[in-house]
Scaffold this motif. Structure first.
Motif, PDB file in Angstrom:
ATOM      1  N   LYS A 197       0.824  -1.218   0.000  1.00  0.00           N
ATOM      2  CA  LYS A 197       0.000   0.000   0.000  1.00  0.00           C
ATOM      3  C   LYS A 197       0.854   1.263   0.000  1.00  0.00           C
ATOM      4  CE  LYS A 197      -4.203  -1.524  -0.089  1.00  0.00           C
ATOM      5  NZ  LYS A 197      -4.936  -1.388  -1.336  1.00  0.00           N
ATOM      6  N   VAL A 198       1.946   1.253   0.773  1.00  0.00           N
ATOM      7  CA  VAL A 198       2.846   2.414   0.798  1.00  0.00           C
ATOM      8  C   VAL A 198       3.436   2.626  -0.595  1.00  0.00           C
ATOM      9  CG1 VAL A 198       5.071   3.256   1.681  1.00  0.00           C
ATOM     10  CG2 VAL A 198       3.380   2.319   3.265  1.00  0.00           C
ATOM     11  N   LEU A 199       3.936   1.568  -1.201  1.00  0.00           N
ATOM     12  CA  LEU A 199       4.513   1.669  -2.543  1.00  0.00           C
ATOM     13  C   LEU A 199       3.456   2.112  -3.553  1.00  0.00           C
ATOM     14  CD1 LEU A 199       6.991   1.297  -4.344  1.00  0.00           C
ATOM     15  CD2 LEU A 199       6.426  -1.130  -4.505  1.00  0.00           C
ATOM     16  N   GLN A 200       2.258   1.554  -3.444  1.00  0.00           N
ATOM     17  CA  GLN A 200       1.168   1.934  -4.339  1.00  0.00           C
ATOM     18  C   GLN A 200       0.860   3.431  -4.227  1.00  0.00           C
ATOM     19  OE1 GLN A 200      -2.813   0.532  -3.335  1.00  0.00           O
ATOM     20  NE2 GLN A 200      -3.251   0.228  -5.514  1.00  0.00           N
ATOM     21  N   ARG A 201       0.751   3.937  -2.989  1.00  0.00           N
ATOM     22  CA  ARG A 201       0.448   5.366  -2.785  1.00  0.00           C
ATOM     23  C   ARG A 201       1.540   6.251  -3.388  1.00  0.00           C
ATOM     24  NH1 ARG A 201      -0.383   4.301   2.742  1.00  0.00           N
ATOM     25  NH2 ARG A 201      -2.433   3.434   2.969  1.00  0.00           N
ATOM     26  N   LEU A 202       2.801   5.869  -3.177  1.00  0.00           N
ATOM     27  CA  LEU A 202       3.903   6.655  -3.731  1.00  0.00           C
ATOM     28  C   LEU A 202       3.844   6.671  -5.254  1.00  0.00           C
ATOM     29  CD1 LEU A 202       6.845   5.492  -1.428  1.00  0.00           C
ATOM     30  CD2 LEU A 202       5.809   7.768  -1.488  1.00  0.00           C
ATOM     31  N   LEU A 203       3.588   5.520  -5.855  1.00  0.00           N
ATOM     32  CA  LEU A 203       3.525   5.441  -7.324  1.00  0.00           C
ATOM     33  C   LEU A 203       2.327   6.202  -7.883  1.00  0.00           C
ATOM     34  CD1 LEU A 203       4.663   1.752  -7.739  1.00  0.00           C
ATOM     35  CD2 LEU A 203       5.908   3.777  -8.527  1.00  0.00           C
ATOM     36  N   ILE A 204       1.198   6.130  -7.197  1.00  0.00           N
ATOM     37  CA  ILE A 204       0.022   6.890  -7.643  1.00  0.00           C
ATOM     38  C   ILE A 204       0.322   8.390  -7.575  1.00  0.00           C
ATOM     39  CG2 ILE A 204      -2.355   7.523  -6.998  1.00  0.00           C
ATOM     40  CD1 ILE A 204      -2.786   4.506  -6.366  1.00  0.00           C
ATOM     41  N   PRO A 219      12.821   0.267   3.250  1.00  0.00           N
ATOM     42  CA  PRO A 219      11.764   0.949   2.500  1.00  0.00           C
ATOM     43  C   PRO A 219      12.346   1.859   1.409  1.00  0.00           C
ATOM     44  CG  PRO A 219      12.104   2.052   4.583  1.00  0.00           C
ATOM     45  CD  PRO A 219      13.012   0.850   4.577  1.00  0.00           C
ATOM     46  N   THR A 220      11.583   2.042   0.358  1.00  0.00           N
ATOM     47  CA  THR A 220      12.015   2.855  -0.783  1.00  0.00           C
ATOM     48  C   THR A 220      11.366   4.230  -0.694  1.00  0.00           C
ATOM     49  OG1 THR A 220      12.196   0.857  -2.091  1.00  0.00           O
ATOM     50  CG2 THR A 220      12.151   2.905  -3.285  1.00  0.00           C
ATOM     51  N   LYS A 221      12.149   5.239  -0.918  1.00  0.00           N
ATOM     52  CA  LYS A 221      11.674   6.626  -0.845  1.00  0.00           C
ATOM     53  C   LYS A 221      11.108   7.089  -2.195  1.00  0.00           C
ATOM     54  CE  LYS A 221      13.533   7.635   3.327  1.00  0.00           C
ATOM     55  NZ  LYS A 221      12.991   6.581   4.150  1.00  0.00           N
ATOM     56  N   LYS A 222      10.244   8.086  -2.115  1.00  0.00           N
ATOM     57  CA  LYS A 222       9.590   8.616  -3.313  1.00  0.00           C
ATOM     58  C   LYS A 222      10.590   9.120  -4.344  1.00  0.00           C
ATOM     59  CE  LYS A 222       6.018  11.860  -4.797  1.00  0.00           C
ATOM     60  NZ  LYS A 222       4.979  12.808  -4.369  1.00  0.00           N
ATOM     61  N   ASP A 223      11.647   9.814  -3.907  1.00  0.00           N
ATOM     62  CA  ASP A 223      12.609  10.351  -4.878  1.00  0.00           C
ATOM     63  C   ASP A 223      13.346   9.224  -5.612  1.00  0.00           C
ATOM     64  OD1 ASP A 223      14.041   9.699  -2.555  1.00  0.00           O
ATOM     65  OD2 ASP A 223      15.486  11.327  -2.810  1.00  0.00           O
ATOM     66  N   LYS A 224      13.590   8.104  -4.921  1.00  0.00           N
ATOM     67  CA  LYS A 224      14.251   6.967  -5.570  1.00  0.00           C
ATOM     68  C   LYS A 224      13.304   6.320  -6.586  1.00  0.00           C
ATOM     69  CE  LYS A 224      17.731   4.304  -6.183  1.00  0.00           C
ATOM     70  NZ  LYS A 224      18.844   4.789  -6.975  1.00  0.00           N
ATOM     71  N   LEU A 225      12.032   6.211  -6.251  1.00  0.00           N
ATOM     72  CA  LEU A 225      11.045   5.669  -7.192  1.00  0.00           C
ATOM     73  C   LEU A 225      10.937   6.550  -8.425  1.00  0.00           C
ATOM     74  CD1 LEU A 225       8.154   4.568  -4.821  1.00  0.00           C
ATOM     75  CD2 LEU A 225       9.784   3.097  -6.007  1.00  0.00           C
ATOM     76  N   ASN A 226      10.918   7.857  -8.200  1.00  0.00           N
ATOM     77  CA  ASN A 226      10.842   8.810  -9.313  1.00  0.00           C
ATOM     78  C   ASN A 226      12.066   8.663 -10.219  1.00  0.00           C
ATOM     79  OD1 ASN A 226       9.483  10.867 -10.692  1.00  0.00           O
ATOM     80  ND2 ASN A 226      10.747  12.427  -9.711  1.00  0.00           N
ATOM     81  N   GLU A 227      13.225   8.482  -9.607  1.00  0.00           N
ATOM     82  CA  GLU A 227      14.465   8.278 -10.359  1.00  0.00           C
ATOM     83  C   GLU A 227      14.368   7.013 -11.236  1.00  0.00           C
ATOM     84  OE1 GLU A 227      18.737   7.188  -8.726  1.00  0.00           O
ATOM     85  OE2 GLU A 227      17.968   9.015  -7.764  1.00  0.00           O
ATOM     86  N   ILE A 228      13.849   5.931 -10.664  1.00  0.00           N
ATOM     87  CA  ILE A 228      13.685   4.666 -11.393  1.00  0.00           C
ATOM     88  C   ILE A 228      12.719   4.850 -12.555  1.00  0.00           C
ATOM     89  CG2 ILE A 228      12.651   2.335 -11.197  1.00  0.00           C
ATOM     90  CD1 ILE A 228      15.474   2.427 -10.055  1.00  0.00           C
ATOM     91  N   LEU A 229      11.576   5.493 -12.300  1.00  0.00           N
ATOM     92  CA  LEU A 229      10.585   5.698 -13.361  1.00  0.00           C
ATOM     93  C   LEU A 229      11.178   6.537 -14.496  1.00  0.00           C
ATOM     94  CD1 LEU A 229       7.383   6.410 -11.235  1.00  0.00           C
ATOM     95  CD2 LEU A 229       8.018   4.271 -12.360  1.00  0.00           C
ATOM     96  N   ASN A 230      11.898   7.579 -14.135  1.00  0.00           N
ATOM     97  CA  ASN A 230      12.526   8.426 -15.163  1.00  0.00           C
ATOM     98  C   ASN A 230      13.589   7.670 -15.945  1.00  0.00           C
ATOM     99  OD1 ASN A 230      11.110  10.908 -14.928  1.00  0.00           O
ATOM    100  ND2 ASN A 230      12.189  11.307 -13.024  1.00  0.00           N
TER     101      ASN A 230
END
Length: 122
Positions: free
Chosen positions: A17-24, A106-117
């Motif tokens: 759920k945490v990962l889902q919220r960050l990705l949304i 846990p993975t942080k939002k900025d790291k997820l954003n980096e991966i998506l980019n």
């Protein structure tokens, strides 16, 4: 343009759920499955995912095994491993089974954003 379609394989509901919220919050469409076996089944029936986040340790089928099976199905898009075990051997094992990259939890939002980019050229 289009929003990235992301599949999360994670057996701990709170982590998913945490990962889902960050990705949304990063404008992604997200589906969660609870184990590697369900992730493989999902890819067999729905090949519209742009990226998979794959937990390492799950019941029924773990992340490395699921990643290997998904690659054998011909899935060529990014699979990002997620693990609490960020030891070099664990990361190497995960990568040998087909993941592009491994993130610690846990993975942080900025790291997820980096991966998506990096992988989706957003």
């Amino acid at each position: 343009g289009e929003f990235p379609n992301i599949l999360i394989a994670e057996d701990v509901p709170s982590n998913a759920k945490v990962l889902q919220r960050l990705l949304i919050s990063l404008n992604c469409i997200v589906k969660i499955v609870e184990n590697g076996d369900l992730c493989v089944d999902e890819i067999k029936t729905n090949n519209s995912y742009d990226l998979i986040f794959m937990d390492n340790q799950m019941p029924i089928m773990n992340g490395p095994e699921a990643s290997k099976k998904i690659r054998e199905l011909g899935y060529t898009l990014p699979i990002i491993g997620l693990t609490g075990n960020i030891m070099e051997d664990d990361i190497k094992y995960f990568k040998e089974h087909g993941v592009n990259e491994v993130l610690g939890k846990p993975t942080k939002k900025d790291k997820l954003n980096e991966i998506l980019n990096k992988y989706l050229e957003l």
